[in-house]
Design a protein around this motif. Structure first.
Motif, PDB file in Angstrom:
ATOM      1  N   MET A 117     -68.004  31.020 -62.421  1.00 46.97           N
ATOM      2  CA  MET A 117     -67.215  31.919 -61.564  1.00 46.97           C
ATOM      3  C   MET A 117     -66.214  32.716 -62.393  1.00 46.97           C
ATOM      4  SD  MET A 117     -66.397  29.537 -58.274  1.00 46.97           S
ATOM      5  CE  MET A 117     -65.163  30.537 -57.462  1.00 46.97           C
ATOM      6  N   PHE A 122     -66.657  36.754 -62.933  1.00 46.61           N
ATOM      7  CA  PHE A 122     -65.697  37.625 -62.268  1.00 46.61           C
ATOM      8  C   PHE A 122     -64.880  38.421 -63.257  1.00 46.61           C
ATOM      9  CE2 PHE A 122     -66.885  34.875 -58.792  1.00 46.61           C
ATOM     10  CZ  PHE A 122     -67.025  35.801 -57.783  1.00 46.61           C
ATOM     11  N   LEU A 123     -64.541  37.838 -64.413  1.00 48.60           N
ATOM     12  CA  LEU A 123     -63.812  38.640 -65.395  1.00 48.60           C
ATOM     13  C   LEU A 123     -64.744  39.630 -66.087  1.00 48.60           C
ATOM     14  CD1 LEU A 123     -61.255  36.173 -66.957  1.00 48.60           C
ATOM     15  CD2 LEU A 123     -60.778  38.183 -65.603  1.00 48.60           C
ATOM     16  N   ILE A 125     -61.939  26.829 -63.866  1.00 47.52           N
ATOM     17  CA  ILE A 125     -61.677  28.261 -63.621  1.00 47.52           C
ATOM     18  C   ILE A 125     -60.517  28.728 -64.507  1.00 47.52           C
ATOM     19  CG2 ILE A 125     -60.774  29.917 -61.943  1.00 47.52           C
ATOM     20  CD1 ILE A 125     -62.356  28.569 -59.797  1.00 47.52           C
ATOM     21  N   ILE A 126     -59.449  27.922 -64.550  1.00 39.50           N
ATOM     22  CA  ILE A 126     -58.294  28.290 -65.378  1.00 39.50           C
ATOM     23  C   ILE A 126     -58.713  28.383 -66.848  1.00 39.50           C
ATOM     24  CG2 ILE A 126     -55.982  27.588 -66.121  1.00 39.50           C
ATOM     25  CD1 ILE A 126     -55.979  28.273 -63.250  1.00 39.50           C
ATOM     26  N   VAL A 139     -60.701  31.558 -67.372  1.00 35.61           N
ATOM     27  CA  VAL A 139     -59.883  32.779 -67.314  1.00 35.61           C
ATOM     28  C   VAL A 139     -59.065  32.939 -68.595  1.00 35.61           C
ATOM     29  CG1 VAL A 139     -57.897  33.810 -66.161  1.00 35.61           C
ATOM     30  CG2 VAL A 139     -59.747  32.905 -64.804  1.00 35.61           C
ATOM     31  N   LEU A 150     -59.552  35.847 -71.470  1.00 33.59           N
ATOM     32  CA  LEU A 150     -58.445  36.738 -71.852  1.00 33.59           C
ATOM     33  C   LEU A 150     -58.210  36.670 -73.353  1.00 33.59           C
ATOM     34  CD1 LEU A 150     -55.780  36.205 -69.053  1.00 33.59           C
ATOM     35  CD2 LEU A 150     -57.191  38.197 -69.462  1.00 33.59           C
ATOM     36  N   ASP A 183     -60.836  38.655 -75.100  1.00 34.91           N
ATOM     37  CA  ASP A 183     -60.600  40.086 -74.909  1.00 34.91           C
ATOM     38  C   ASP A 183     -59.507  40.589 -75.849  1.00 34.91           C
ATOM     39  OD1 ASP A 183     -62.419  39.857 -72.946  1.00 34.91           O
ATOM     40  OD2 ASP A 183     -61.048  40.174 -71.267  1.00 34.91           O
ATOM     41  N   TRP A 239     -58.820  48.366 -69.283  1.00 33.58           N
ATOM     42  CA  TRP A 239     -59.604  47.152 -69.049  1.00 33.58           C
ATOM     43  C   TRP A 239     -58.794  45.907 -69.426  1.00 33.58           C
ATOM     44  CZ3 TRP A 239     -61.626  44.719 -73.642  1.00 33.58           C
ATOM     45  CH2 TRP A 239     -62.340  43.552 -73.375  1.00 33.58           C
ATOM     46  N   ILE A 240     -58.109  45.961 -70.555  1.00 29.73           N
ATOM     47  CA  ILE A 240     -57.343  44.778 -70.964  1.00 29.73           C
ATOM     48  C   ILE A 240     -56.148  44.589 -70.013  1.00 29.73           C
ATOM     49  CG2 ILE A 240     -55.783  45.789 -72.708  1.00 29.73           C
ATOM     50  CD1 ILE A 240     -57.728  42.869 -73.699  1.00 29.73           C
ATOM     51  N   ALA A 274     -57.538  43.071 -66.881  1.00 34.08           N
ATOM     52  CA  ALA A 274     -57.932  41.678 -67.107  1.00 34.08           C
ATOM     53  C   ALA A 274     -56.726  40.757 -66.988  1.00 34.08           C
ATOM     54  CB  ALA A 274     -58.595  41.535 -68.474  1.00 34.08           C
ATOM     55  N   PHE A 275     -55.606  41.164 -67.610  1.00 36.94           N
ATOM     56  CA  PHE A 275     -54.427  40.306 -67.555  1.00 36.94           C
ATOM     57  C   PHE A 275     -53.848  40.244 -66.155  1.00 36.94           C
ATOM     58  CE2 PHE A 275     -54.434  40.197 -72.102  1.00 36.94           C
ATOM     59  CZ  PHE A 275     -53.878  38.967 -72.356  1.00 36.94           C
ATOM     60  N   GLU A 309     -55.388  40.793 -63.238  1.00 37.96           N
ATOM     61  CA  GLU A 309     -56.232  40.138 -62.242  1.00 37.96           C
ATOM     62  C   GLU A 309     -56.312  38.637 -62.482  1.00 37.96           C
ATOM     63  OE1 GLU A 309     -60.133  41.691 -62.277  1.00 37.96           O
ATOM     64  OE2 GLU A 309     -60.645  40.848 -64.203  1.00 37.96           O
ATOM     65  N   ALA A 310     -56.008  38.206 -63.719  1.00 36.81           N
ATOM     66  CA  ALA A 310     -56.007  36.768 -63.988  1.00 36.81           C
ATOM     67  C   ALA A 310     -55.016  36.066 -63.071  1.00 36.81           C
ATOM     68  CB  ALA A 310     -55.657  36.517 -65.447  1.00 36.81           C
ATOM     69  N   PHE A 315     -56.644  35.689 -59.736  1.00 32.98           N
ATOM     70  CA  PHE A 315     -57.664  34.635 -59.777  1.00 32.98           C
ATOM     71  C   PHE A 315     -57.037  33.260 -59.676  1.00 32.98           C
ATOM     72  CE2 PHE A 315     -60.881  37.419 -61.867  1.00 32.98           C
ATOM     73  CZ  PHE A 315     -61.765  37.305 -60.830  1.00 32.98           C
ATOM     74  N   ILE A 316     -55.989  33.065 -60.484  1.00 31.36           N
ATOM     75  CA  ILE A 316     -55.346  31.753 -60.473  1.00 31.36           C
ATOM     76  C   ILE A 316     -54.723  31.512 -59.100  1.00 31.36           C
ATOM     77  CG2 ILE A 316     -53.493  30.397 -61.517  1.00 31.36           C
ATOM     78  CD1 ILE A 316     -54.199  31.872 -64.159  1.00 31.36           C
ATOM     79  N   ALA A 346     -57.500  30.518 -56.861  1.00 32.87           N
ATOM     80  CA  ALA A 346     -58.081  29.236 -57.256  1.00 32.87           C
ATOM     81  C   ALA A 346     -57.187  28.067 -56.871  1.00 32.87           C
ATOM     82  CB  ALA A 346     -58.354  29.229 -58.764  1.00 32.87           C
TER      83      ALA A 346
END
Lengths: 148, 78
Positions: free
Chosen positions: A47, A51-52, A112-113, A116, A120, A123, B56-57, B60-61, B63-64, B67-68, B71
């Motif tokens: 997931m 998603f990322l 998940i953590i 993610v 990151l 990236d 994008w970067i 990414a940061f 949206e993390a 997500f958390i 979650a």
């Protein structure tokens, strides 16, 4: 280096990292809660990385319209539309998976953590190591023969 | 049951409200990142490639966090 190469590299290394997290997390999950832990760790890693990865994939896909008159609206429509769909999917998955007997929520959450944070990190490393020219994504004479 | 108790009663999982709160920050953050990228691409279209990677970067940061936030639904139970 073009932007597409950076995004492709992030997808590639993100995928490899997901494999590593799946192996380690799956092992730990199995030790903690047997097959339930293993399944939860695999689903959680998948997931997070899917998603990322959708952001990079949607940018790559939207770049097919590069240079056209409607590039900016098409680009942001695809990237933001993908983002929205991703979150709706994530919410639906969360609701569906929450009360399943074959899921260990804590292992799922932790994987998940891990996914993610790992994605990151990959990236950031890729972007900090990349060298992009000031004016990017241009084609110079002679570039046609070179692979992108 | 008197009227005050009925008015003050809340049912369901408080984590739902938590998700709502967790969505505000990333929503504003991604809005700013994308808006500024549009501005940059409109000013200098030849920089689109560089700006895309930065966008994008940034996404990414940001949206993390979202997500958390979602979650946490898995571990916080009412």
């Amino acid at each position: 280096m073009k932007s597409a190469e950076i995004l492709r590299a992030s997808l590639k290394w993100g995928g490899l990292l997901a494999l590593a997290i799946a192996v380690v997390g799956g092992g730990l999950g199995y030790l903690v809660d047997g097959n339930r832990g293993l399944t939860s760790a695999l689903i959680g890693t998948a997931m997070s990385i899917v998603f990322l990865g959708i952001t990079a994939a949607s940018i790559l896909f939207a770049n097919r319209w590069f240079g056209t008159d409607l590039f900016v609206p098409i680009f942001f429509g695809i990237v933001m539309g993908g983002w929205l769909i991703k979150f709706v999917l994530f919410l639906v998955l969360a609701v569906l998976l929450k009360d399943q007997p074959w899921i260990n929520p804590t292992v799922l959450f932790l994987s998940i953590i891990a996914g993610v944070i790992g994605a990151l990190t990959v990236d950031v490393i890729i972007v900090s190591k990349s060298r992009m020219p000031y004016v990017s994504d241009v084609t110079l004479p002679g570039d046609e023969k070179r692979p992108n | 049951m008197d009227a005050t108790t009925v008015l003050a009663e809340i049912n369901g999982n408080i984590a739902t409200v938590g998700y709502g709160l967790a969505a505000i920050g990333p929503a504003i953050g991604v809005g700013i990142v994308v808006g500024k990228t549009i501005e940059g691409v409109a000013r200098q279209p030849e920089l689109a490639g560089r700006l895309q990677v930065l966008m994008w970067i940034g996404i990414a940061f940001t949206e993390a966090l979202a997500f958390i936030g979602i979650a946490t639904y898995f571990i916080f139970t009412a």
